[in-house]
Scaffold this motif. Sequence first.
Motif, PDB file in Angstrom:
ATOM      1  N   PRO A  97       0.790  -1.241   0.000  1.00  0.00           N
ATOM      2  CA  PRO A  97       0.000   0.000   0.000  1.00  0.00           C
ATOM      3  C   PRO A  97       0.822   1.290   0.000  1.00  0.00           C
ATOM      4  O   PRO A  97       0.549   2.203   0.774  1.00  0.00           O
ATOM      5  CB  PRO A  97      -0.852  -0.126   1.270  1.00  0.00           C
ATOM      6  N   LEU A  98       1.837   1.364  -0.843  1.00  0.00           N
ATOM      7  CA  LEU A  98       2.649   2.578  -0.949  1.00  0.00           C
ATOM      8  C   LEU A  98       2.568   3.117  -2.377  1.00  0.00           C
ATOM      9  O   LEU A  98       2.800   2.387  -3.340  1.00  0.00           O
ATOM     10  CB  LEU A  98       4.113   2.282  -0.634  1.00  0.00           C
ATOM     11  N   THR A  99       2.242   4.411  -2.498  1.00  0.00           N
ATOM     12  CA  THR A  99       2.243   5.078  -3.804  1.00  0.00           C
ATOM     13  C   THR A  99       3.378   6.082  -3.834  1.00  0.00           C
ATOM     14  O   THR A  99       3.526   6.893  -2.917  1.00  0.00           O
ATOM     15  CB  THR A  99       0.884   5.774  -4.048  1.00  0.00           C
ATOM     16  N   LEU A 100       4.185   6.002  -4.889  1.00  0.00           N
ATOM     17  CA  LEU A 100       5.317   6.919  -5.070  1.00  0.00           C
ATOM     18  C   LEU A 100       4.987   7.910  -6.175  1.00  0.00           C
ATOM     19  O   LEU A 100       4.572   7.498  -7.258  1.00  0.00           O
ATOM     20  CB  LEU A 100       6.561   6.128  -5.485  1.00  0.00           C
ATOM     21  N   VAL A 101       5.159   9.191  -5.894  1.00  0.00           N
ATOM     22  CA  VAL A 101       5.013  10.201  -6.950  1.00  0.00           C
ATOM     23  C   VAL A 101       6.394  10.454  -7.537  1.00  0.00           C
ATOM     24  O   VAL A 101       7.333  10.779  -6.810  1.00  0.00           O
ATOM     25  CB  VAL A 101       4.375  11.507  -6.409  1.00  0.00           C
ATOM     26  N   LEU A 102       6.515  10.246  -8.843  1.00  0.00           N
ATOM     27  CA  LEU A 102       7.816  10.259  -9.518  1.00  0.00           C
ATOM     28  C   LEU A 102       7.739  11.078 -10.813  1.00  0.00           C
ATOM     29  O   LEU A 102       6.655  11.227 -11.382  1.00  0.00           O
ATOM     30  CB  LEU A 102       8.192   8.814  -9.905  1.00  0.00           C
ATOM     31  N   GLU A 182      -6.708   3.620   2.096  1.00  0.00           N
ATOM     32  CA  GLU A 182      -5.986   3.893   0.849  1.00  0.00           C
ATOM     33  C   GLU A 182      -4.478   3.801   1.081  1.00  0.00           C
ATOM     34  O   GLU A 182      -4.013   3.865   2.225  1.00  0.00           O
ATOM     35  CB  GLU A 182      -6.294   5.303   0.335  1.00  0.00           C
ATOM     36  N   SER A 183      -3.738   3.740  -0.027  1.00  0.00           N
ATOM     37  CA  SER A 183      -2.276   3.679   0.075  1.00  0.00           C
ATOM     38  C   SER A 183      -1.712   4.998   0.624  1.00  0.00           C
ATOM     39  O   SER A 183      -2.326   6.053   0.486  1.00  0.00           O
ATOM     40  CB  SER A 183      -1.679   3.411  -1.317  1.00  0.00           C
ATOM     41  N   THR A 184      -0.562   4.894   1.251  1.00  0.00           N
ATOM     42  CA  THR A 184       0.193   6.069   1.677  1.00  0.00           C
ATOM     43  C   THR A 184       0.870   6.653   0.439  1.00  0.00           C
ATOM     44  O   THR A 184       1.464   5.908  -0.346  1.00  0.00           O
ATOM     45  CB  THR A 184       1.279   5.657   2.695  1.00  0.00           C
ATOM     46  N   ILE A 185       0.760   7.972   0.255  1.00  0.00           N
ATOM     47  CA  ILE A 185       1.396   8.603  -0.920  1.00  0.00           C
ATOM     48  C   ILE A 185       2.578   9.450  -0.470  1.00  0.00           C
ATOM     49  O   ILE A 185       2.434  10.308   0.414  1.00  0.00           O
ATOM     50  CB  ILE A 185       0.410   9.487  -1.708  1.00  0.00           C
ATOM     51  N   VAL A 186       3.743   9.184  -1.060  1.00  0.00           N
ATOM     52  CA  VAL A 186       4.947   9.963  -0.743  1.00  0.00           C
ATOM     53  C   VAL A 186       5.638  10.430  -2.018  1.00  0.00           C
ATOM     54  O   VAL A 186       5.426   9.878  -3.096  1.00  0.00           O
ATOM     55  CB  VAL A 186       5.979   9.151   0.096  1.00  0.00           C
ATOM     56  N   LYS A 187       6.476  11.431  -1.839  1.00  0.00           N
ATOM     57  CA  LYS A 187       7.241  11.960  -2.972  1.00  0.00           C
ATOM     58  C   LYS A 187       8.612  12.372  -2.470  1.00  0.00           C
ATOM     59  O   LYS A 187       8.720  12.999  -1.408  1.00  0.00           O
ATOM     60  CB  LYS A 187       6.516  13.186  -3.527  1.00  0.00           C
ATOM     61  N   VAL A 188       9.635  12.007  -3.212  1.00  0.00           N
ATOM     62  CA  VAL A 188      10.990  12.426  -2.844  1.00  0.00           C
ATOM     63  C   VAL A 188      11.260  13.797  -3.463  1.00  0.00           C
ATOM     64  O   VAL A 188      11.060  13.993  -4.665  1.00  0.00           O
ATOM     65  CB  VAL A 188      12.041  11.400  -3.325  1.00  0.00           C
ATOM     66  N   LEU A 196       2.444  12.881   1.296  1.00  0.00           N
ATOM     67  CA  LEU A 196       1.367  13.626   0.639  1.00  0.00           C
ATOM     68  C   LEU A 196      -0.011  13.160   1.105  1.00  0.00           C
ATOM     69  O   LEU A 196      -0.958  13.919   1.105  1.00  0.00           O
ATOM     70  CB  LEU A 196       1.462  13.484  -0.888  1.00  0.00           C
ATOM     71  N   ARG A 197      -0.111  11.886   1.452  1.00  0.00           N
ATOM     72  CA  ARG A 197      -1.381  11.373   1.990  1.00  0.00           C
ATOM     73  C   ARG A 197      -1.066  10.231   2.926  1.00  0.00           C
ATOM     74  O   ARG A 197      -0.436   9.255   2.521  1.00  0.00           O
ATOM     75  CB  ARG A 197      -2.288  10.872   0.858  1.00  0.00           C
ATOM     76  N   PRO A 198      -1.500  10.301   4.193  1.00  0.00           N
ATOM     77  CA  PRO A 198      -1.295   9.159   5.085  1.00  0.00           C
ATOM     78  C   PRO A 198      -2.167   7.995   4.615  1.00  0.00           C
ATOM     79  O   PRO A 198      -3.221   8.217   4.002  1.00  0.00           O
ATOM     80  CB  PRO A 198      -1.769   9.667   6.453  1.00  0.00           C
TER      81      PRO A 198
END
Length: 331
Positions: A97-102, A182-188, A196-198
């Motif tokens: 459940p991890l979303t990466l913004v790339l 929902e998945s956790t959304i992160v961005k490096v 971005l979203r827990p």
Amino acid sequence: MSKGLREVAEIRNAAESMDEALALLKAGEIVAIPTETVYGLAGDATNGAAVAKIFEAKGRPRFNPLIAHVATMAMAEEIAEFDQLSRKLAEKFWPGPLTLVLPLKPGGAIHPLVTAGLDTIALRMPRGFGARLIERLGRPLAAPSANSSGRISPTTAAAVADDLCDRIRLVVDGGATSVGLESTIVKVEDGKLRLLRPGGIAAGELEAAAGAALLRGAKNGVEAPGMLASHYAPGALVRINAEDVAAGEALLAFGPERARNAEGAVAVLNLSETGDLREAASNLFSHLQALDRSGAKMIAVEPIPYEGLGEAINDRLSRAAAPRDSGASYK
Ligand code: TXA
Ligand code: MG
């Protein structure tokens, strides 16, 4: 009896619906599928008409960017550029459940409606039925949560069918979702990880993997993911509901009839010759980008009706038409 012949979504067990789901997706249709987080409303992420159907079925009043779901790291690398930390997180938490913004790789197959014209993409690799389906299809699936706009994300097939019943054909039933969030959304960003979203993976787990504290809250004070200040705006100015075309303007047309002086436009592209709003939605971002490249300082846009997907199309265009010195916030 009095309900008549309204079509309703068929709910079928995951064990026996792979082939049907695959056939529907190949035909450009949308299907509700289980993932480990919540049910997703899935369509082929390379097919603009399919992606437009997702927005239509959800009744979203605007085009938020969607998550693209992949089955393998190879598929992910065709779509996006991975920095070192994002790769490490993918290796540790995918599938999961991890979303990466790339950053989006230029020239890839993802349809611009998936990213709402952004140059970044939200990617995740789900577990279970979704992953097998994507592998069989050989293409990424765009899938927001399978609820109509404003409702909470569904964690059972029955909840999906209750909500979207006459707007989709098939709900694949994989039982109650195991994560339920929902998945956790992160961005490096510059080597640092921003939440971005827990969601389904706790911040602490990500911090342990990253070896540093998470940045929280969106950059520039923008709150929800997708409501980004950097949201795609053309370099040219945009003038909506245009009845005529002025010298030097490009024209974004809609339907069979042209605005006055259309023949004088620097460039003309039609969102849909027949006035089909689904086709118009799927062409919106690519046409805006192409007219921007024509070098015109202003893009005149013919009137587009506010019905169905027309609401989201007009929402996007009026944001592009808003004055640029207002902080460019996308609320
Ligand atoms: O668990 C989940 O993430 C589920 C399942 C179906 O995978 N999907 C889901 O999708 O929750 P959706 O569309 O309801 O939420 C996607 C979120 C939105 O808040 C959107 O703004 C954000 O992801 N998003 C998508 N692309 C983005 C981008 N390029 N930059 C920042 N945020 C983005
Ligand atoms: Mg959602």
